[in-house]
Design an enzyme around this catalytic site. Structure first.
Site, PDB file in Angstrom:
ATOM      1  CB  SER A  66      -0.866   0.006   1.265  1.00 54.22           C
ATOM      2  OG  SER A  66      -1.567   1.230   1.385  1.00 54.22           O
ATOM      3  CE1 TYR A  89      -3.354  -1.948   5.862  1.00 55.01           C
ATOM      4  CE2 TYR A  89      -3.315   0.362   5.239  1.00 55.01           C
ATOM      5  CZ  TYR A  89      -3.427  -0.967   4.892  1.00 55.01           C
ATOM      6  OH  TYR A  89      -3.618  -1.324   3.563  1.00 55.01           O
TER       7      TYR A  89
HETATM    8  P1  NAP Z   1     -11.281  -6.348   1.664  1.00 56.18           P
HETATM    9  O1  NAP Z   1     -12.357  -6.272   0.637  1.00 56.18           O
HETATM   10  O2  NAP Z   1     -11.630  -6.151   3.093  1.00 56.18           O
HETATM   11  O3  NAP Z   1     -10.526  -7.726   1.474  1.00 56.18           O
HETATM   12  C1  NAP Z   1      -9.586  -8.189   2.403  1.00 56.18           C
HETATM   13  C2  NAP Z   1      -9.446  -9.678   2.240  1.00 56.18           C
HETATM   14  O4  NAP Z   1      -8.451 -10.145   3.170  1.00 56.18           O
HETATM   15  C3  NAP Z   1     -10.751 -10.420   2.569  1.00 56.18           C
HETATM   16  O5  NAP Z   1     -10.893 -11.461   1.640  1.00 56.18           O
HETATM   17  C4  NAP Z   1     -10.492 -10.964   3.961  1.00 56.18           C
HETATM   18  O6  NAP Z   1     -11.172 -12.178   4.219  1.00 56.18           O
HETATM   19  C5  NAP Z   1      -8.999 -11.264   3.827  1.00 56.18           C
HETATM   20  N1  NAP Z   1      -8.388 -11.562   5.117  1.00 56.18           N
HETATM   21  C6  NAP Z   1      -8.301 -10.789   6.221  1.00 56.18           C
HETATM   22  N2  NAP Z   1      -7.677 -11.471   7.203  1.00 56.18           N
HETATM   23  C7  NAP Z   1      -7.370 -12.698   6.697  1.00 56.18           C
HETATM   24  C8  NAP Z   1      -6.727 -13.845   7.198  1.00 56.18           C
HETATM   25  N3  NAP Z   1      -6.263 -13.913   8.455  1.00 56.18           N
HETATM   26  N4  NAP Z   1      -6.562 -14.919   6.376  1.00 56.18           N
HETATM   27  C9  NAP Z   1      -7.032 -14.894   5.113  1.00 56.18           C
HETATM   28  N5  NAP Z   1      -7.665 -13.840   4.578  1.00 56.18           N
HETATM   29  C10 NAP Z   1      -7.830 -12.759   5.369  1.00 56.18           C
HETATM   30  O7  NAP Z   1     -10.130  -5.264   1.378  1.00 56.18           O
HETATM   31  P2  NAP Z   1      -9.215  -4.998   0.081  1.00 56.18           P
HETATM   32  O8  NAP Z   1      -9.207  -3.535  -0.139  1.00 56.18           O
HETATM   33  O9  NAP Z   1      -9.574  -5.896  -1.025  1.00 56.18           O
HETATM   34  O10 NAP Z   1      -7.782  -5.402   0.682  1.00 56.18           O
HETATM   35  C11 NAP Z   1      -6.897  -6.266   0.004  1.00 56.18           C
HETATM   36  C12 NAP Z   1      -5.457  -5.797   0.248  1.00 56.18           C
HETATM   37  O11 NAP Z   1      -5.295  -4.497  -0.329  1.00 56.18           O
HETATM   38  C13 NAP Z   1      -5.077  -5.690   1.724  1.00 56.18           C
HETATM   39  O12 NAP Z   1      -3.777  -6.213   1.899  1.00 56.18           O
HETATM   40  C14 NAP Z   1      -5.074  -4.180   1.956  1.00 56.18           C
HETATM   41  O13 NAP Z   1      -4.175  -3.806   2.978  1.00 56.18           O
HETATM   42  C15 NAP Z   1      -4.610  -3.669   0.599  1.00 56.18           C
HETATM   43  N6  NAP Z   1      -4.941  -2.276   0.302  1.00 56.18           N
HETATM   44  C16 NAP Z   1      -6.226  -1.831   0.412  1.00 56.18           C
HETATM   45  C17 NAP Z   1      -6.503  -0.494   0.137  1.00 56.18           C
HETATM   46  C18 NAP Z   1      -7.910   0.059   0.225  1.00 56.18           C
HETATM   47  O14 NAP Z   1      -8.053   1.311   0.268  1.00 56.18           O
HETATM   48  N7  NAP Z   1      -8.940  -0.745   0.208  1.00 56.18           N
HETATM   49  C19 NAP Z   1      -5.467   0.382  -0.270  1.00 56.18           C
HETATM   50  C20 NAP Z   1      -4.181  -0.109  -0.368  1.00 56.18           C
HETATM   51  C21 NAP Z   1      -3.920  -1.448  -0.096  1.00 56.18           C
HETATM   52  P3  NAP Z   1     -12.448 -12.337   5.216  1.00 56.18           P
HETATM   53  O15 NAP Z   1     -13.655 -12.211   4.327  1.00 56.18           O
HETATM   54  O16 NAP Z   1     -12.289 -13.702   5.792  1.00 56.18           O
HETATM   55  O17 NAP Z   1     -12.341 -11.239   6.246  1.00 56.18           O
END
Ligand code: NAP
Length: 284
Positions: free
Chosen positions: A137, A150
């Site tokens: 990120s 975070y």
């Molecule tokens: P999201 O829709 O909340 O997806 C997060 C995913 O991670 C979900 O499938 C969740 O599964 C899974 N997860 C959490 N804890 C876990 C564990 N212990 N084992 C396996 N899976 C787990 O959010 P997203 O935006 O797609 O995030 C994906 C990545 O992008 C993350 O690494 C986040 O830090 C990064 N990111 C996000 C943003 C943003 O603004 N959204 C920006 C930069 C980077 P469950 O359904 O089981 O909870």
């Protein structure tokens, strides 16, 4: 772009929603044998219907990590591309983040992806090829108030990648980080729930209300720089398959230019501007 036959299967973590879900679809559509994983694999029915293989994987669980990697290696010998995507944002003022919550943040965002990388490397080394793509990120380049836990976890992801990449390069393995700016996914809802509720007597009570509102605004679809999961998934596919990938892909305006502004501005100016951005946010 390298072909699926040149690379082997892709395994993606955190596919139940958001970026992981979109990435699994993107790899599958590009012709990859795609292993979509999630803590609760019952949530992966649509990905199964799209042709992905489904595995249960909580990235904090060692037995599950080993079982998932072994399942792919039994079929294909080695994982071609590991996409470490699973993650969440623990938010709140540093003073109020319990060590348990801090550890949970690192267990998922840092140790989960680190351990999976360690587990896929032996077979990748044997076969002489492989790629690890970490969904990091802009939060791994720029830290700000309210997001200390975070940011610390994503800074760690960045630091580990810079060490691992040259260590495994002689074995034909590459490590590529993707650094998105804000994306509209379930990330926001999880983030808002993570802010510790320590009651109205907390010296941070108002700050936390404003932080929650600020993050809600920051991650709204249509807000400045906010992307869809599909946009980010397309870059992850590129990071995973480019013949000569960059070491980092910063995705979106905020991720590309935020770190530059941070390097050029003195710390106290950044403190002032970021504090003001929260003070000027009216709580809901
Ligand atoms: P999201 O829709 O909340 O997806 C997060 C995913 O991670 C979900 O499938 C969740 O599964 C899974 N997860 C959490 N804890 C876990 C564990 N212990 N084992 C396996 N899976 C787990 O959010 P997203 O935006 O797609 O995030 C994906 C990545 O992008 C993350 O690494 C986040 O830090 C990064 N990111 C996000 C943003 C943003 O603004 N959204 C920006 C930069 C980077 P469950 O359904 O089981 O909870």
């Amino acid at each position: 772009m390298l072909k699926p036959s040149d690379m082997g299967p892709a395994l993606i973590t955190g596919c139940s929603s958001g970026v992981g879900y979109a990435t699994a679809l993107a790899f599958r559509a590009a012709g990859f044998e795609t292993f979509a994983t999630a803590r609760n694999s019952a949530q992966l029915g649509e990905l199964r219907a799209a042709g992905c293989q489904i595995l249960t994987l909580d990235v904090t669980d060692e037995a599950a990590r080993r079982a998932a990697i072994e399942a792919v290696e039994r079929q294909f010998g080695s994982i071609g591309i590991l996409v470490n995507n699973a993650g969440y944002g623990q938010y709140g003022p540093v003073e109020e983040i319990s060590l348990d919550d801090m550890r949970r943040q690192f267990e998922t965002n840092v140790f989960g992806s680190l351990r999976l990388s360690q587990l896929v490397l032996p077979a990748m080394r044997r076969i002489g090829r492989g790629r690890i793509v970490n969904v990091s990120s802009v939060a791994g380049r720029v830290s700000a108030l309210g997001g200390g836990a975070y940011h610390a976890s994503k800074f760690a992801v960045e630091a580990l990648a810079d060490a691992l990449r040259p260590e495994v390069e002689p074995f034909g393995i590459d490590v590529v980080n993707v650094l998105p700016g804000p994306i509209s996914t379930r990330f926001e809802a999880v983030l808002l729930k993570s802010i510790p509720d320590t009651g109205v007597q907390s010296p941070y009570f108002l700050f936390k209300e404003r932080l929650a509102h600020r993050m809600h605004e920051f991650l709204q679809p249509g807000a400045f720089g906010v992307m869809t999961a599909e946009t980010v998934a397309a870059i992850i596919l590129k990071a995973g398959t480019a013949k000569r990938p960059r070491t980092r892909y910063s995705v979106g305006f905020i991720a590309r230019f935020g770190p530059l502004g941070r390097v050029l501005a003195p710390d106290r100016i950044v403190d002032f501007v970021t504090r003001r951005s929260i003070q000027n946010t009216r709580s809901k």
